[in-house]
Design a protein around this motif. Structure first.
Motif, mmCIF file in Angstrom:
data_model
loop_
_atom_site.group_PDB
_atom_site.id
_atom_site.type_symbol
_atom_site.label_atom_id
_atom_site.label_comp_id
_atom_site.label_asym_id
_atom_site.label_seq_id
_atom_site.Cartn_x
_atom_site.Cartn_y
_atom_site.Cartn_z
ATOM 1 N N ASP A 198 -14.605 -69.778 -11.677
ATOM 2 C CA ASP A 198 -14.060 -69.994 -10.333
ATOM 3 C C ASP A 198 -12.732 -70.749 -10.387
ATOM 4 N N VAL A 199 -12.600 -71.663 -11.325
ATOM 5 C CA VAL A 199 -11.345 -72.406 -11.489
ATOM 6 C C VAL A 199 -10.251 -71.464 -11.994
ATOM 7 N N ILE A 200 -10.597 -70.610 -12.935
ATOM 8 C CA ILE A 200 -9.619 -69.659 -13.478
ATOM 9 C C ILE A 200 -9.133 -68.727 -12.372
ATOM 10 N N ARG A 201 -10.056 -68.256 -11.553
ATOM 11 C CA ARG A 201 -9.659 -67.368 -10.449
ATOM 12 C C ARG A 201 -8.722 -68.084 -9.480
ATOM 13 N N GLN A 202 -8.981 -69.353 -9.214
ATOM 14 C CA GLN A 202 -8.095 -70.117 -8.326
ATOM 15 C C GLN A 202 -6.697 -70.245 -8.922
ATOM 16 N N VAL A 203 -6.633 -70.530 -10.204
ATOM 17 C CA VAL A 203 -5.331 -70.684 -10.862
ATOM 18 C C VAL A 203 -4.572 -69.365 -10.826
ATOM 19 N N LEU A 204 -5.254 -68.278 -11.155
ATOM 20 C CA LEU A 204 -4.580 -66.982 -11.222
ATOM 21 C C LEU A 204 -4.295 -66.388 -9.846
ATOM 22 N N GLU B 261 -18.807 -79.233 -27.033
ATOM 23 C CA GLU B 261 -18.428 -79.984 -28.233
ATOM 24 C C GLU B 261 -19.192 -81.301 -28.325
ATOM 25 N N MET B 262 -19.405 -81.950 -27.192
ATOM 26 C CA MET B 262 -20.167 -83.201 -27.217
ATOM 27 C C MET B 262 -21.629 -82.942 -27.576
ATOM 28 N N ARG B 263 -22.206 -81.854 -27.049
ATOM 29 C CA ARG B 263 -23.591 -81.509 -27.409
ATOM 30 C C ARG B 263 -23.703 -81.260 -28.909
ATOM 31 N N GLN B 264 -22.718 -80.571 -29.482
ATOM 32 C CA GLN B 264 -22.734 -80.305 -30.920
ATOM 33 C C GLN B 264 -22.658 -81.593 -31.733
ATOM 34 N N ARG B 265 -22.076 -82.611 -31.164
ATOM 35 C CA ARG B 265 -21.949 -83.894 -31.859
ATOM 36 C C ARG B 265 -23.120 -84.826 -31.568
ATOM 37 N N GLY B 266 -24.086 -84.345 -30.785
ATOM 38 C CA GLY B 266 -25.306 -85.110 -30.572
ATOM 39 C C GLY B 266 -25.329 -86.003 -29.352
ATOM 40 N N VAL B 267 -24.449 -85.786 -28.407
ATOM 41 C CA VAL B 267 -24.444 -86.589 -27.187
ATOM 42 C C VAL B 267 -25.444 -85.975 -26.208
ATOM 43 N N ASP B 268 -26.257 -86.817 -25.568
ATOM 44 C CA ASP B 268 -27.275 -86.292 -24.656
ATOM 45 C C ASP B 268 -26.660 -85.846 -23.329
ATOM 46 N N SER B 269 -27.386 -85.027 -22.604
ATOM 47 C CA SER B 269 -26.887 -84.386 -21.378
ATOM 48 C C SER B 269 -26.472 -85.381 -20.301
ATOM 49 N N ASP B 270 -27.246 -86.441 -20.118
ATOM 50 C CA ASP B 270 -26.905 -87.426 -19.087
ATOM 51 C C ASP B 270 -25.582 -88.125 -19.405
ATOM 52 N N THR B 271 -25.386 -88.449 -20.655
ATOM 53 C CA THR B 271 -24.144 -89.104 -21.073
ATOM 54 C C THR B 271 -22.959 -88.164 -20.896
ATOM 55 N N ILE B 272 -23.154 -86.897 -21.224
ATOM 56 C CA ILE B 272 -22.090 -85.902 -21.046
ATOM 57 C C ILE B 272 -21.740 -85.777 -19.569
ATOM 58 N N ARG B 273 -22.760 -85.657 -18.742
ATOM 59 C CA ARG B 273 -22.538 -85.514 -17.300
ATOM 60 C C ARG B 273 -21.758 -86.709 -16.755
ATOM 61 N N GLU B 274 -22.129 -87.893 -17.194
ATOM 62 C CA GLU B 274 -21.450 -89.105 -16.737
ATOM 63 C C GLU B 274 -20.000 -89.153 -17.231
ATOM 64 N N ALA B 275 -19.776 -88.773 -18.482
ATOM 65 C CA ALA B 275 -18.423 -88.813 -19.051
ATOM 66 C C ALA B 275 -17.501 -87.795 -18.387
ATOM 67 N N LEU B 276 -18.063 -86.676 -17.954
ATOM 68 C CA LEU B 276 -17.248 -85.619 -17.359
ATOM 69 C C LEU B 276 -17.198 -85.690 -15.834
ATOM 70 N N SER B 277 -17.777 -86.728 -15.259
ATOM 71 C CA SER B 277 -17.845 -86.813 -13.799
ATOM 72 C C SER B 277 -16.466 -86.859 -13.146
ATOM 73 N N GLY B 278 -15.490 -87.419 -13.795
ATOM 74 C CA GLY B 278 -14.151 -87.501 -13.220
ATOM 75 C C GLY B 278 -13.222 -86.386 -13.664
ATOM 76 N N GLN B 279 -13.749 -85.421 -14.382
ATOM 77 C CA GLN B 279 -12.936 -84.327 -14.925
ATOM 78 C C GLN B 279 -12.453 -83.410 -13.802
ATOM 79 N N ASP B 280 -11.154 -83.214 -13.715
ATOM 80 C CA ASP B 280 -10.563 -82.315 -12.720
ATOM 81 C C ASP B 280 -10.155 -81.023 -13.425
ATOM 82 N N ASP B 281 -11.087 -80.080 -13.468
ATOM 83 C CA ASP B 281 -10.832 -78.828 -14.169
ATOM 84 C C ASP B 281 -9.668 -78.053 -13.571
ATOM 85 N N LEU B 282 -9.551 -78.063 -12.261
ATOM 86 C CA LEU B 282 -8.493 -77.285 -11.620
ATOM 87 C C LEU B 282 -7.112 -77.799 -12.029
ATOM 88 N N ALA B 283 -6.917 -79.087 -11.987
ATOM 89 C CA ALA B 283 -5.615 -79.655 -12.365
ATOM 90 C C ALA B 283 -5.322 -79.405 -13.843
#
Length: 152
Positions: free
Chosen positions: A135-141, A78-100
């Motif tokens: 891999d996160v989905i498999r862990q949850v299930l 969604e961020m790429r579709q809105r024009g955010v560059d890859s480095d900025t996306i990576r930095e913004a998602l660095s603290g994202q806890d997908d498993l939780a």
């Protein structure tokens, strides 16, 4: 001043007063009111220089507000579709806890481990559509990570 007479900067400030926008979103929204592309770029450069508009701030806010409901893959898309560059996306998602986040979304929707293959596929699709990695989905299930997480 009449709506037709508003400057590009005033229109942008009005938009930015409601929520954060990426530069690409502002270009799309303001282009019909600009006399030239140079005029539009100059106005947006001025907004960025005065820190009224920031793709970094947009990405952090977007990840923060939607991060508990969606996985990092969907947020990045969604961020790429809105024009955010890859480095900025990576930095913004660095603290994202997908498993939780995936566990919380799964718990809200289902709360019980799948009883059969059809139910497992349904739960898998639910989490995959929200952008969680396989891999996160498999862990949850698979369950069992937190003793009190899964209801009996």
């Amino acid at each position: 001043m009449a709506a037709e007479g508003k400057s590009l900067k005033a229109r942008a400030a009005e938009l930015l007063s409601r929520r954060e926008y990426t530069r690409q979103e502002l270009v799309r929204r303001l282009a019909p009111f600009a006399d030239s592309e140079d005029e539009l770029n100059a106005a947006l450069d001025e907004l960025a220089a005065s820190n009224w508009q920031s793709d970094d701030r947009f990405a952090r806010q977007f990840a923060s507000s939607k991060g508990t409901k969606f996985g990092s893959r969907r947020l990045a898309q969604e961020m790429r579709q809105r024009g955010v560059d890859s480095d900025t996306i990576r930095e913004a998602l660095s603290g994202q806890d997908d498993l939780a986040s995936a566990r919380e979304q799964w718990r809200k929707k289902f709360g019980r481990l799948p009883a059969d293959a059809a139910e497992k596929a349904r739960q898998y699709r639910f989490l995959a559509q929200r952008g969680f990695p396989a891999d996160v989905i498999r862990q949850v299930l698979a369950g069992g990570a937190d003793d009190d997480f899964y209801e009996d």
